[in-house]
Scaffold this active site. Structure first.
Site, short mmCIF file in Angstrom:
data_model
loop_
_atom_site.label_atom_id
_atom_site.label_comp_id
_atom_site.label_asym_id
_atom_site.label_seq_id
_atom_site.Cartn_x
_atom_site.Cartn_y
_atom_site.Cartn_z
N ALA A 19 -8.38 4.34 -51.13
CA ALA A 19 -9.70 4.70 -51.67
C ALA A 19 -9.86 4.21 -53.10
O ALA A 19 -10.87 3.59 -53.46
CB ALA A 19 -9.90 6.21 -51.59
N ALA A 43 0.58 7.73 -59.42
CA ALA A 43 1.77 8.55 -59.67
C ALA A 43 3.01 7.94 -59.02
O ALA A 43 4.12 8.08 -59.55
CB ALA A 43 1.54 9.97 -59.15
N CYS A 52 -0.56 4.48 -42.85
CA CYS A 52 -0.50 4.62 -41.39
C CYS A 52 0.60 3.77 -40.78
O CYS A 52 0.97 3.97 -39.63
CB CYS A 52 -1.83 4.19 -40.77
SG CYS A 52 -3.26 4.89 -41.59
N VAL A 90 -1.49 11.73 -63.49
CA VAL A 90 -2.53 12.40 -64.27
C VAL A 90 -2.31 13.91 -64.13
O VAL A 90 -2.20 14.43 -63.02
CB VAL A 90 -3.92 12.00 -63.79
CG1 VAL A 90 -5.00 12.83 -64.49
CG2 VAL A 90 -4.14 10.51 -64.06
N ASP A 292 -8.71 10.68 -48.88
CA ASP A 292 -8.14 11.92 -48.32
C ASP A 292 -8.41 13.15 -49.18
O ASP A 292 -8.28 14.27 -48.69
CB ASP A 292 -6.62 11.77 -48.15
CG ASP A 292 -6.23 10.70 -47.14
OD1 ASP A 292 -7.12 10.11 -46.51
OD2 ASP A 292 -5.02 10.47 -46.98
N ASN A 314 -10.88 3.63 -47.05
CA ASN A 314 -11.34 2.29 -47.42
C ASN A 314 -12.86 2.22 -47.51
O ASN A 314 -13.41 1.65 -48.45
CB ASN A 314 -10.84 1.28 -46.41
CG ASN A 314 -9.48 0.72 -46.77
OD1 ASN A 314 -9.37 -0.19 -47.57
ND2 ASN A 314 -8.44 1.31 -46.22
N TRP A 443 -16.54 -0.19 -12.05
CA TRP A 443 -17.13 0.89 -12.84
C TRP A 443 -16.12 1.24 -13.92
O TRP A 443 -15.05 1.79 -13.62
CB TRP A 443 -17.40 2.14 -11.99
CG TRP A 443 -18.53 2.04 -11.03
CD1 TRP A 443 -18.46 1.66 -9.72
CD2 TRP A 443 -19.91 2.36 -11.27
NE1 TRP A 443 -19.70 1.72 -9.15
CE2 TRP A 443 -20.61 2.15 -10.06
CE3 TRP A 443 -20.62 2.80 -12.39
CZ2 TRP A 443 -21.99 2.36 -9.94
CZ3 TRP A 443 -21.98 3.01 -12.27
CH2 TRP A 443 -22.66 2.79 -11.07
#
Lengths: 457, 457
Positions: A19, A43, A52, A90, A292, A314, A443
């Site tokens: 992120a 960190a 993942c 932090v 997260d 992401n 199907w």
């Protein structure tokens, strides 16, 4: 706005993974380094890696840890003009002074000023508050460092008995990894079935498959402690007895790591994740969050959910970065799609399961069909079970679950796309999905399920 | 209504394959044999078989012809109280007298009265009107009987050089079958690229892959004749020279077999298929049609199309049967999804290609992305190319094409579902598709393509 005398402003990103680095990279596409200085503080040791992928690295299916790293700090510095500091934690966000306080691996501390702040602090693994849970030989698989340590343990000590605590996604993937490493695997789950994001009837299919693979699955078995006489784990104790263990992995899920934000007075939602709007803005001006650590809008339940998944991180990071850079982007929410495999079994789900649909105040009908992944006469055709939930009355699809052999799992995308569009099962039943004998029966299993549920109503 | 004195009425079905037998079976679910007598007349020897499976039977991937037969006449008789007569050709429909005239294999003729009539006469293969086209050793693969004869020829005469005329779905599948049989394969195509339902740029990827597989692909090469000095084919002549052939397969596509209907004065549409409404009614009262002999509504072009495909035939037959039985069902149309594989290459398309979008008066933009079927670090990850077309202005998806390795093709279903719902590429880019390293990169190739096309506009 802008701190510098030259009109340059400064973005500080807390968390250098999916992120955070997506946000940083996307902000950079909008603003040059003359306009926006970007500093990311991580960190851990690694940036921008595929969390993942850790189980596959542990299994040695993926040879090197470096294979999981998408971009390292040097690449961010040279290609994107983004400064990344690893091993830099932090410890506090000061919104009044607009600085973050940092602690470094060498014991020193510091402060970094910001104009805009991006929170991408990720998730924290749930650890049981039980004796011995921090013994040697007990591992999480949250960070790449965890994965590297776990693999080193396997390769150095050659453990023979593995106990996996928790039968969710990580638990299954680690069970597969240990099987591939030739270990005896006990999988311990507090609930009656594995994969509690599925309904119990579908989880039961996973349980049967695990037993066929040779995993010793123990349902209804809460862990009570870890035996570690000399600081190293030797057994896992449960309500149902002890299980010898040379190595233990905890896969008990995660919670959003929103502690820093909470301490700073930033609004936290009911799930424990940082509350954000569709542009990934937190309650504090100029402070954004993604991945997260946040909670996100579920398009079917219309309630916030906290789902730790790289693909959301992401996308959300990218949305935040667009907005930070002066663009306009919105994160459209999720439908709760998830997918995994364990050996030859593929497991997928999207939308609401029965318990979630009840909680969201839906009345619904369900159908479960057994079919084949290919035309029955085509080699490699195998079993697939599809379960669908649809709202009573409207027939609107509410969720779907798939358990089956190779080529079963990715069919969840049709259900996710149908959910996205609020389709009814009657409308789904007529869809023009790809047909050819190597790919589907005439199907498609998804169409059969939709048709049967439409007929039932 | 009803012919018999006891109120029983009679349905005659012309054609005992997918559409006809689906209609018959579904009508039977609504009406008992006391209410509705059902007689199906099939010109060939087999009923209700998977025509799409014939290339795999020829390849011996599917061991027995019987494996392709879903239900035989005895099963229809005993389980469904449906009488099926094979080797019984209908030569005329007399709407005034409400009878069909029949011709039998033994040379006899007859008449069968009907109250309702179901046309399921299928498609006719296009055969070139060229010298030698009917020589021994020149095969079609339209019926199961064709497939049985072709396989017998291979096993009895062990041909070494195969020439496939036509680079579409059947052509590719037959090329694969002959490669698997160890033959040298020449694939002759009149157009510049194979798979003309794809745009030429995507067809070019198929061409490259064919060459890598060892198929001698000859583009821009119209066939001019077949050399058959003693009644058996020895070479195929083309504008570009001759190609030695021990065996030849024609895969030049099909046209709707609507001749009987036309002769009876039943309306035929602009594509040459029997015109039907959404309930599968023809222009003649009490006469229904479904499957390869009809034309159907394309939801993107909004124009009628004739697409010969088992999955449509099954769905349309079922709709017709529901309506014949007194129920209410509508066929919702198609979006033109098609899917095949040739050796390790998967090829899929849905919606409109560039030429079709032009014809349907759309202005559009396109994007083509190259990505990976799995996370790049996961074993078995391979190339996938996704091309999307979206309407200019609205951004509405108009079509998509996928060429790639294993696990690429069935992703077409996401695009087909998006088309079904008239999604924009911007909306698609945010979708919550299944992600896990064995199944997709963190940004699914379909999402990347949608996002890039949304950004471009």
């Amino acid at each position: 706005m802008g701190r510098g005398s030259n009109g340059q402003s400064r973005l500080v990103v807390i968390g250098g993974d999916a992120a955070g680095m997506s946000a940083a990279s996307q902000a950079r596409r909008h603003k040059s380094s003359a306009e926006l200085e970007i500093l990311a503080l991580e960190a851990g040791e690694h940036t921008s890696y595929s969390a993942c992928g850790i189980p596959y690295f542990v299994a040695a299916t993926v040879p090197e840890a470096q294979d999981l790293v998408v971009r390292d700090p040097a690449t961010f510095a040279h290609r994107h003009h983004i400064e990344v500091r690893t091993r830099c934690e932090v410890t506090k966000i000061d919104l009044d002074r607009r600085v973050v306080r940092t602690a470094h691996a060498d014991g020193s501390a510091g402060e970094e000023p910001f104009d805009q702040l991006m929170l991408a602090t990720g998730a924290l693994p749930r650890r049981p508050d039980l004796p011995g849970a921090d013994a040697e030989g007990v591992f999480g698989v949250q960070t790449l460092t965890d994965g590297i340590e776990l693999r080193a343990e396997i390769e150095e000590r050659a453990p023979r008995r593995a106990v996996v605590v928790g039968g969710g996604y990580i638990g299954l993937e680690m069970a597969e990894a240990f099987l591939q490493r030739g270990m005896v695997v006990d999988l311990i789950e507090a609930l009656p079935e594995p994969m509690s994001t599925l309904d119990p009837d579908m989880g039961g299919l996973v349980r049967e498959a695990l037993r066929e693979m040779g995993v010793n699955f123990h349902p209804n078995t809460p862990v009570t402690g870890f035996e570690a006489p000399e600081g190293r784990v030797r057994a896992v104790h449960t309500a149902g007895g002890g299980h010898e263990a040379d190595i233990v992995v905890l896969g008990l899920g995660t919670r959003p790591n929103s502690d820093l934000a909470r301490a700073a007075g930033i609004a936290i939602g009911p799930t424990g994740g940082v509350a954000v709007d569709a542009r990934m803005r937190t309650s504090a001006p100029g402070v954004w969050a993604a991945g997260d650590c946040v909670e996100t809008f579920h398009r079917v339940s219309r309630a916030p959910v906290a789902i730790a998944l790289g693909t959301h991180a992401n996308k959300q990071g990218r949305v935040a970065g667009d907005n930070i850079g002066g663009g306009y982007a919105r994160f459209p929410g999720v439908v709760g799609t998830a997918l995994t495999k364990v050996c030859g079994l593929e497991v997928a789900r999207t939308g609401l399961n029965e318990a979630q649909a009840h909680r969201a105040a839906y009345m619904f009908d369900t159908v479960t069909v057994e079919s084949s992944t290919r035309a029955g006469y085509y080699p490699g055709a195998g079993a697939i079970t599809v379960k669908l939930l649809a709202e009573r009355g409207s027939g609107r699809l509410l969720g779907g679950q798939i358990v089956g052999c190779e080529n079963a799992g990715k069919r969840i995308d049709v259900l996710a796309t149908a959910l996205w569009n609020e389709m009814t099962v009657a409308d789904m039943a007529g869809m023009d999905l790809g047909y050819a004998p190597p790919f589907a029966p005439v199907w498609d299993p998804v169409l059969i399920a939709a048709r049967k549920l439409a007929e039932r109503r």
